[in-house]
Design an enzyme around this catalytic site. Structure first.
Site, PDB file in Angstrom:
ATOM      1  N   ASP A  15       0.808  -1.218   0.000  1.00 26.51           N
ATOM      2  CA  ASP A  15       0.000   0.000   0.000  1.00 26.51           C
ATOM      3  C   ASP A  15       0.840   1.266   0.000  1.00 26.51           C
ATOM      4  OD1 ASP A  15       0.743  -0.895   2.614  1.00 26.51           O
ATOM      5  OD2 ASP A  15      -0.654   0.519   3.518  1.00 26.51           O
ATOM      6  N   GLU A  37      -0.606  -2.036   5.206  1.00 25.54           N
ATOM      7  CA  GLU A  37       0.358  -1.977   6.311  1.00 25.54           C
ATOM      8  C   GLU A  37       0.255  -0.644   7.037  1.00 25.54           C
ATOM      9  OE1 GLU A  37       3.569  -1.074   8.744  1.00 25.54           O
ATOM     10  OE2 GLU A  37       3.336  -0.031   6.823  1.00 25.54           O
TER      11      GLU A  37
END
Length: 441
Positions: free
Chosen positions: A110, A176
């Site tokens: 991400d 994350e």
């Protein structure tokens, strides 16, 4: 039976020791050559993947394009691939030609709600909605490189699986940096969905490109490495009034400003910092819309970083106390969530595992392997490392010759990755993995 005199014994032992040492050095040299032979063919692909992911970043739980490209690549390698784990996560299993140990390798996918200002030819121009606002999206933390490196490691291993004894679980993880408000996601969600139940590794490894190290360096630390991370949310509630007559209401802006100021003493005056470091930071203050209208409320959000559970709990208590009583002194009230969500635990490198893999790092980077101090950044890799022994290390991102202490940090709009970190990270993760699977010292 062969008789050996006392004088001959030391010489024979010395000769045997020299032969063993020579064989070991020869084996290590061959293994180092193997790593280069395994990694070099994927270097160009890793670079291309990283630049592509950088130009088209996606926020947590929205990594649709990224995960699709990852899954397509893993399937092309003939691996057992599962998609849709924890929303957009991808996992794949490689089975070596011979039975052996099981390990897991993890990369996060991400990006962040940051508008890029790096000037790169592949600079991100992507936008998205975050907390109700249109924002730029950027791989300002380097997850694009983590994903590309692990794709390269997967390809290198798949090409040579006939030489591998054991099995490898590749984890491509979403969110994350945390899932969107109201959603679940990240490492704890992947574990909750059972990735370590169907495949229980003996060890888990991960890496992170890091601005506080120069390119060419690898950083590690045994034991606690990265802080526990918690988010808080405080809403200060006042009473709206015209800016020309503040006495007609209760000003939440003034109350919020004093809460921010008073909260600074929680760390500096209430925590024993000789025990462990603590950080309390406000990241956003939102309230009001017009210059001459005092609003009804102001929202404060921020983060707390700790390494000790008791100190962590005390910061929660002290912040709630400061917010409530400072607001009350202004005639305001607060609604606080401290913590706002379940935070990340401390990232701990298993000491035994660290000692085992440290020689592998040194094979790759030699004297440029450096021991880190405690890092107040946080990582949800910590969840995997709570389940099985884990080792997480850093790969230098700041160009050589530039002071890493003044370089744009991870999460900065100017964050810059020296792309020599890519081949170094690929080789380091391969070396650790292959040495561990082979049982090398």
């Amino acid at each position: 039976m062969i008789a050996i005199t006392c004088g001959e014994l030391p010489m024979r032992l010395k000769s045997t020791a020299l032969a063993v040492a020579a064989a070991l050095l020869s084996s290590m040299a061959a293994h180092a050559a193997d790593i280069e032979a395994w990694a070099k063919p994927v270097d160009a692909k890793v670079l291309e993947w990283r630049r592509d992911f950088h130009e088209f970043p996606e926020l947590g739980n929205r990594e649709f394009r990224t995960s699709k490209r990852v899954a397509e690549h893993l399937r092309s390698l003939g691996l057992e691939v599962t998609t849709g784990v924890a929303h957009t996560g991808v996992i794949a299993i490689l089975k070596g030609a011979k039975p052996g140990k099981r390990i897991a390798l993890r990369a996060d996918m991400d990006a962040l709600p940051v508008t890029e200002n790096s000037g790169l030819p592949f600079q991100s121009k992507q936008t998205a909605e975050f907390r109700g606002e249109k924002v730029g999206v950027m791989h300002a933390c380097g997850h694009d490189s983590h994903t590309a490196i692990l794709m390269g490691v997967a390809e290198a291993m798949a090409r040579h699986k006939s030489d591998i004894a054991g099995e490898v679980l590749f984890i491509f993880q979403p969110a994350e940096e945390g899932p969107p408000d109201g959603e679940t996601g990240g490492a704890d969600q992947m574990l909750a969905e059972g990735i370590f139940k169907t495949f229980k590794p003996e060890a888990v490894f991960g890496l992170h490109v890091f601005s506080t190290l120069n390119a060419g360096q690898l950083g590690y630390r045994s034991g606690p490495l990265m802080a526990a991370s918690d988010r808080f949310n405080i809403v200060v509630k006042g009473r709206q009034t015209h800016g020309s007559r503040p006495w007609g209401g209760v000003d939440p802006i003034v109350a919020a400003a004093e809460i921010v100021s008073s909260a600074q003493s929680i760390v500096s005056r209430r925590q024993n910092l000789t025990k462990q470091p603590v950080v309390l930071s406000f990241g956003a203050i939102k309230g009001g819309i017009r210059y001459n209208i005092i609003p009804d409320s102001v929202e404060l959000i921020g983060t707390i970083r700790t390494f000790d559970d008791e100190m962590r709990a005390q910061v929660f208590k002290d912040l709630a106390n400061v917010a409530e009583h400072v607001a009350a002194a202004h005639g305001a009230t607060v609604v606080s969530k401290i913590p706002d969500t379940i935070g990340n635990p401390v990232t701990v490198n298993d000491p035994t595992l660290t000692a085992k893999v440290l020689p592998s790092l040194r094979k790759v980077a030699g004297k440029d392997v450096v021991e880190m101090t405690l890092t107040t950044g946080a990582e949800d890799f910590a969840y995997y490392a709570k389940e099985v022994p884990g080792f997480f290390f850093f790969v230098g991102a700041t160009p050589k010759g530039q002071d890493p202490n003044t370089a744009p940090s991870n999460h900065s709009p100017q964050f810059f990755l020296d792309e020599s970190a890519l081949p170094l990270g690929t080789r380091a993760l391969l070396q650790i993995s292959l040495d561990y699977l082979a049982g090398a010292p």
